[in-house]
Design an enzyme around this catalytic site. Structure first.
Site, PDB file in Angstrom:
ATOM      1  N   SER A  84       0.794  -1.234   0.000  1.00  0.00           N
ATOM      2  CA  SER A  84       0.000   0.000   0.000  1.00  0.00           C
ATOM      3  C   SER A  84       0.825   1.282   0.000  1.00  0.00           C
ATOM      4  O   SER A  84       0.253   2.369  -0.047  1.00  0.00           O
ATOM      5  CB  SER A  84      -0.954   0.012   1.203  1.00  0.00           C
ATOM      6  N   LYS A 138      -0.104   3.660  -2.694  1.00  0.00           N
ATOM      7  CA  LYS A 138      -1.122   4.713  -2.597  1.00  0.00           C
ATOM      8  C   LYS A 138      -0.501   6.096  -2.412  1.00  0.00           C
ATOM      9  O   LYS A 138      -1.183   7.104  -2.621  1.00  0.00           O
ATOM     10  CB  LYS A 138      -2.101   4.381  -1.473  1.00  0.00           C
ATOM     11  N   SER A 146      -6.361   3.053   4.056  1.00  0.00           N
ATOM     12  CA  SER A 146      -5.662   2.444   2.923  1.00  0.00           C
ATOM     13  C   SER A 146      -6.646   1.633   2.078  1.00  0.00           C
ATOM     14  O   SER A 146      -6.405   0.489   1.707  1.00  0.00           O
ATOM     15  CB  SER A 146      -4.516   1.541   3.408  1.00  0.00           C
TER      16      SER A 146
END
Length: 443
Positions: free
Chosen positions: A43, A46, A103
């Site tokens: 993640s 992101k 997330s």
């Protein structure tokens, strides 16, 4: 993020440790282990998705109150998610907060489809923009960080992205400091526990899939000094956080021991960014500044904006080759392929993967930071091909004979690339000396 695609084999699911700690003000690498080894970002991806959102906000392509549609594909994404339903909408502001705190994978797809139509197209744009930011070893295949064989990045590249988010979008970077977010009556707390437990932390992102282990990018400011640190491959979130705290503590101690004051800001993303620019040095004539033309859905992404030409010509006080012995390049104490275990985290040797681009070249030494900075950028512009992917770096040295000097360097090169670059620079009458990798360890 906890889901794992069947597309990753059990062999590829062995997380590999990597870390880097960087002085955000000078670009000095305070610690690095496997910093250029390509691993799964999970993640941390992101961060790049949010970079593209912030870019769209600045270009007027999005507004914070704008509503984004939720597709069937977005609604069907696996956790971590906030449970968006097909046909619903979510504001850009809430989408940012959901990405930063929860997330949310469903929100990542909503954003990707809003900006590029399809997530695969968006991933191509992300990769192009990442390369323009100097993230030369990063490839994105999706907007969320869910497992994909081709989605790889490095600790060094993620430190560059963190710095770019702060520098390019200071008005939006504050989102990363949000510790909790309420949406439709439900409160989501940030996975980044250092926001609450480590003084001075103001971001930025966690990540986890089984193939990556527990990842974390942290930014901490104390006493007007900022450190960016990255950890890949933690065994658990708690052990990763403990290790990050140790790295940050050591980083601040190292800065304090050097007795170096904060260096004033200068134009551009230096030292994390290495755009192709031309600035005045000796007889080299500067090119006119150019504007970045990168568009979220334009796969041809321009280089970062060029810095302004200084009004006065920088004056070198000494050439790199003539520096005192104590500031000459240091030979490594161990081969670059040898990696030590750090605080119990796994640091396996991965053959060719451990060959890192930690060589550099030095093109002069100056009495002013701005002059050293300009010199390096000018050299980069004069030899863009051999120096492709190089980063501008200015190293401060306190010399008893010369006082404070600033070494003008271009770093992030492989050995052959550095040697070729020096040869090319000397061929056009720009002084150059190799900067060999310094020994790397856990402090």
């Amino acid at each position: 993020m906890t889901a794992v695609w069947a597309g990753l084999s059990s062999e590829s699911a062995q997380a590999r440790y990597a870390s880097i700690v960087v002085d955000a003000d000078t670009g000095q690498v305070l610690h690095a282990v496997n910093a250029d080894t390509r691993n799964y970002p999970a993640s941390l991806t992101k961060m790049m998705t949010l970079y593209m959102v912030f870019d769209a906000l600045e270009k007027g392509k999005l507004t914070l109150d704008q509503q984004l549609a939720v597709s069937k594909r977005a609604a069907g994404m696996p956790p971590s998610k906030i449970g968006l339903k097909r046909g619903e909408t979510i504001s850009v502001r809430n989408a940012i907060l959901a990405l930063v705190t929860k997330s949310a994978n469903d929100v990542a797809v909503v954003v990707a489809e809003a900006l590029a139509g399809k997530e695969t197209t968006f991933a191509q744009v992300m990769t192009k923009r990442a390369r323009a930011l100097g993230m030369s070893r990063t490839t994105f295949r999706n907007a969320s960080g869910l497992p994909n064989r081709g989605q790889k990045s490095t600790a060094r590249d993620m430190s560059r992205l963190a710095k770019a988010l702060m520098t390019d979008f200071p008005q939006h970077y504050q989102f990363f400091a949000v510790s909790k977010f309420t949406y439709k009556g439900r409160t989501y707390r940030s996975h980044n526990k250092l926001l609450r437990s480590y003084k001075g932390t103001d971001g930025i992102k966690t990540g986890y899939i089984r193939a990556s282990g527990f990842n974390l990018v942290s930014s901490v400011e104390r006493e007007n000094r900022r450190i960016i640190a990255v950890v890949f491959g933690g065994k658990t979130s708690k052990s990763r956080d403990r290790h990050m705290v140790k790295l940050l503590d050591r980083g601040f101690k190292k800065i304090a021991s050097q007795g170096v004051k904060k260096i004033p800001q200068v134009p551009g993303r230096n030292p994390f960014q290495a755009p192709a620019v031309t600035l005045q040095i000796a007889a080299v004539q500067p090119a006119a500044p150019q504007q970045s033309t990168g568009q979220p859905v334009d796969l041809t992404v321009a280089e970062a904006p060029k810095a302004e030409t200084p009004q006065t010509e920088p004056k070198a006080i000494e050439t790199a080759a003539a520096l005192p012995k104590q500031v000459r390049p240091v030979k490594p104490l161990m081969p670059s392929s040898q990696v030590a275990a750090v605080d119990g985290l796994e640091t396996p040797i991965q053959g060719g993967e451990t060959l890192t681009n930690d060589w550099g070249v030095q093109v002069g030494a100056f009495s002013r930071f701005s002059a050293a900075h300009s010199s390096a950028r000018s050299a980069l512009a004069e030899a863009p091909v051999p120096l492709r992917g190089a980063k501008v770096a200015v190293r401060r040295v306190d010399s008893t004979s010369l006082g404070t000097i600033y070494r003008s360097q271009l770093t992030g090169l492989y050995e052959k690339q550095a040697r070729d670059a020096c040869a090319a620079l000397k061929a056009i009458d720009i002084g150059c000396v190799l900067v060999q990798p310094e020994a790397q360890g856990s402090n």
